[in-house]
Design an enzyme around this catalytic site. Structure first.
Site, PDB file in Angstrom:
ATOM      1  N   HIS A 184       0.816  -1.283   0.225  1.00  0.00           N
ATOM      2  CA  HIS A 184      -0.126  -0.086   0.421  1.00  0.00           C
ATOM      3  C   HIS A 184       0.699   1.146   0.286  1.00  0.00           C
ATOM      4  CE1 HIS A 184      -4.089  -1.658   0.229  1.00  0.00           C
ATOM      5  NE2 HIS A 184      -3.714  -2.321   1.410  1.00  0.00           N
ATOM      6  N   CYS A 473      -0.027  -7.517 -15.602  1.00  0.00           N
ATOM      7  CA  CYS A 473      -0.982  -7.366 -15.128  1.00  0.00           C
ATOM      8  C   CYS A 473      -0.118  -7.578 -13.624  1.00  0.00           C
ATOM      9  CB  CYS A 473      -1.764  -8.555 -15.403  1.00  0.00           C
ATOM     10  SG  CYS A 473      -1.546 -10.367 -15.058  1.00  0.00           S
TER      11      CYS A 473
END
Length: 521
Positions: A184, A473
Site C-alpha cells: 500500500h 498484469c
C-alpha cells in the site's frame, strides 16, 4: 552513510525525520481469565468498534483512500478472525488480547506463505490486530503521529489506515524498512506523487535530524533536517481511455481481489478488469465454498463492470499458498512445486466447479468474460486448461505467462489459447532467481531490467504474429515511467491497482508509438 532500498515512487527530497511509533508489545498469555465466556465476549464488540472507527474514517475521504479503509474495516469485522480468537479464549483460557494476537498470527502466516500480493496483505492484518488489541487494553490505536510541518515519514511498514489518511502537503517522502513494490505504501505514494523507498533495511536505526530521500535511485541518507523539495506537481488527470498521443490503443485495466477493489477501480475509470484474483474469496474458508457461494462472491466483484471486459484468474493456490480445505503437504521448495494450475491436474473437479461458478457470475452481471489459468509452463498445459474452460461455456480462455519456459514457448501456447497475460512479478523472480519477498535481493526484481523486458518483447511479438492480445498484469504495468516501454514492446493492455491508473494513462498520452519503441532500457 547512505542506505539502499527499492525506489517505488520517484522524486528527490529532504526534510526532518518523523518515525512512526513501534508496534504494540506482544500481549501476555496470563493470568487466565476468571470467566472465559465473558472474556471471549469482549472480542466481538472490540472488533466491531475498530471496524466502525475505520468505516467512519473511510467516509471522510474518497477514491483510493476510501477503498483501502473500507477493506481494512471489513478485515476488522471478519467473523472468521473473531471466531478464531474467541475459540482460543474458550479452549486455552487465554486473555482476549493474547487470543486476538494468536488468531491474527495464523491468518498472517497463511498470507505470508502465499507470497506476492497476498504476502503483503499480512501487514494489513497486523494493523487490524493491533487496533483490536489496543481497544481491548484501553490504549490509543496505533498509527501515524500528527504532522504539523513537512516531514519525511519513516516506519517499519505502513498499513492501509496509515497510508490512506496521509496529507501530501505534509509528507515529503515515505521510507519503510519492509514492504515491497506492491505494498500500500508503494501504491499510494505513486498515486499521491510522494517520493518513496521501501525495503530499506537499517533505516530505523538512523539517528539524524532529517533524511534525504531519492525515490528514483532507492537511496536514503542522513541530513540536517532542512526541507528541500521541488514544487509538488498536481496529480495527473486521465479521461478513462488508454491511448498514446497518436491514438494507438493500450487498454488500461484494473487488478482486483474484492468487491471494494472493484468499486475503487470503476470509480478510477478502469476500462475493465485485467486480473481478478479469485483466491481472495477462499482465504478464510475452512472448506471449499460451494458453487453457489463462489458464484455470489464473484458476482459481487464483477458487478461494477457490467458490459465491460473482465479477466478472471482461476484459483492460484498450492503448498506456497495454503488453503485450509486444500492440504498439499510439505515441499522442499514450494515456489517451484504444485501451485496454480498444477493443483487442478489431480483435482480437476475443483477447477470445473470454479469455472461453472465463474460462468454463472458472468451471466448474472453481464460482463464480457475471459478466464485465465496461473502458473502454466507448457503448451500442453495451456491446451488442457482451454479445453476445460470451453467445456464450461467460456469463449475466451487464456493463460498467465509467469514462468520463463512459457515465455520462450509463447508462440506454441498462443496456438492453444485466445490471449496471454504477463505476470511480471513472478516472471521477474524466476528469471533472476530472486525471491520477490526478500529485501536483500529486491533490486533484482526491478521490472526495468533488460532480461525481463526481452522476455516481454518476445511474448508480445508472438502474440502479434498470432493476432491475439498480450497484456501485462504485474506491478510493472503500474509504473508510469515504464508503461510507454511496454507499449513499445507490443503489449496491448496494462492492468494495475486503481491508484495507478491516472498516472499511467497520463504518461501514455505524452508519447506516440514511435517514441515508445525508441525508449531506452
Amino acid at each position: 552513510m547512505s542506505l539502499s532500498g527499492v525506489g517505488v515512487s520517484p522524486g528527490r527530497v529532504a526534510g526532518p525525520r518523523v518515525v512512526v511509533a513501534a508496534d504494540l508489545p506482544e500481549p501476555v498469555s496470563s493470568p487466565a481469565p476468571d470467566d472465559v465466556r465473558a472474556e471471549a465476549g469482549r472480542i466481538g464488540p472490540a472488533a466491531a468498534s475498530v471496524a466502525a472507527a475505520l468505516s467512519d474514517r473511510a467516509r471522510s475521504v474518497s477514491g483510493d483512500a476510501r477503498s483501502l479503509l473500507e477493506t481494512t474495516a471489513a478485515m476488522a469485522a471478519d467473523p472468521a478472525l473473531v471466531a478464531a480468537a474467541e475459540r482460543l479464549v474458550l479452549d486455552r483460557s487465554l486473555p482476549a488480547p493474547r487470543a486476538v494476537w494468536e488468531a491474527a498470527g495464523e491468518f498472517m502466516t497463511a498470507l505470508r506463505a502465499a507470497g506476492g500480493y497476498l504476502a503483503e496483505r499480512a501487514a494489513d492484518v497486523a494493523d487490524v490486530r493491533d487496533r483490536i488489541v489496543a481497544s481491548l487494553l484501553g490504549l490509543a490505536p496505533p498509527g501515524v503521529p500528527q504532522l504539523t510541518s513537512p516531514s519525511v515519514l519513516v516506519a517499519r511498514d505502513l498499513a492501509p489506515a496509515d497510508t490512506a489518511g496521509l496529507d501530501p502537503d505534509l509528507v515529503l517522502a515515505l521510507v519503510t524498512a519492509e514492504g515491497g513494490p506492491t505494498s500500500h505504501t508503494a501504491i499510494l505514494a505513486r498515486a499521491l506523487g510522494i517520493p518513496a523507498v521501501v525495503a530499506c533495511a537499517g533505516v530505523l536505526g538512523l539517528d539524524s535530524p532529517g533524511l534525504a530521500v531519492d525515490g528514483s535511485a532507492g537511496t536514503v541518507s542522513p541530513s540536517d533536517g532542512t526541507v528541500r523539495a521541488p514544487a509538488r506537481t498536481s496529480r495527473p488527470t486521465w479521461d478513462g481511455v488508454g491511448r498514446l498521443a497518436d491514438g494507438h490503443r493500450v487498454k488500461l485495466l484494473a487488478n482486483v481481489g474484492s468487491a471494494a477493489d472493484a468499486r475503487a477501480a470503476a470509480a478510477a475509470g478502469a476500462e475493465g478488469i485485467g486480473l481478478f484474483r479469485t483466491e481472495f474469496c477462499y482465504l478464510s474458508a475452512a472448506s471449499e465454498p460451494t458453487e453457489a457461494e463462489q458464484r455470489a462472491a464473484y458476482a459481487a466483484v464483477l458487478e461494477p463492470f457490467a458490459g465491460k471486459p473482465v479477466v478472471v484468474r482461476t484459483l492460484d493456490a498450492g503448498s506456497d499458498k495454503p488453503l485450509a480445505f486444500l492440504p498439499m503437504g510439505a515441499e522442499p521448495n514450494p515456489a517451484l512445486g504444485v501451485r496454480g494450475l498444477r493443483v487442478a491436474f489431480d483435482r480437476p473437479e475443483l477447477l470445473d466447479r470454479q469455472l461453472a461458478a465463474i460462468t454463472a457470475a458472468a451471466a448474472d452481471t453481464g460482463v464480457e468474460l475471459s478466464v485465465m489459468a496461473p502458473m502454466v509452463a507448457t503448451p500442453e498445459e495451456a491446451a488442457w486448461f482451454a479445453k476445460r474452460a470451453r467445456a464450461a461455456g467460456i469463449e475466451r480462455a487464456g493463460v498467465m505467462i509467469e514462468i520463463p519456459a512459457a515465455a520462450l514457448c509463447a508462440a506454441e501456447i498462443l496456438a492453444e489459447v485466445d490471449f496471454v497475460s504477463l505476470g511480471t512479478n513472478d516472471l521477474a523472480q524466476y528469471v533472476y532467481a530472486a525471491d520477490r519477498q526478500l529485501g536483500a535481493v529486491a533490486s533484482l526484481n526491478d521490472p526495468r531490467r533488460p532480461g525481463l523486458l526481452r522476455l516481454v518483447g518476445m511474448v508480445a511479438s508472438a502474440a502479434a504474429e498470432a493476432g491475439k492480445p498480450a497484456g501485462v498484469c504485474g506491478e510493472a504495468a503500474a509504473d508510469p515511467s515504464l508503461a510507454p516501454k511496454l507499449a513499445g514492446l507490443g503489449v496491448t493492455s496494462l492492468s494495475m491497482n486503481a491508484a495507478a491508473l491516472a498516472g499511467v494513462g497520463a504518461a501514455l498520452r505524452e508519447v506516440d508509438l514511435a517514441g515508445c519503441r525508441s525508449t531506452s532500457w
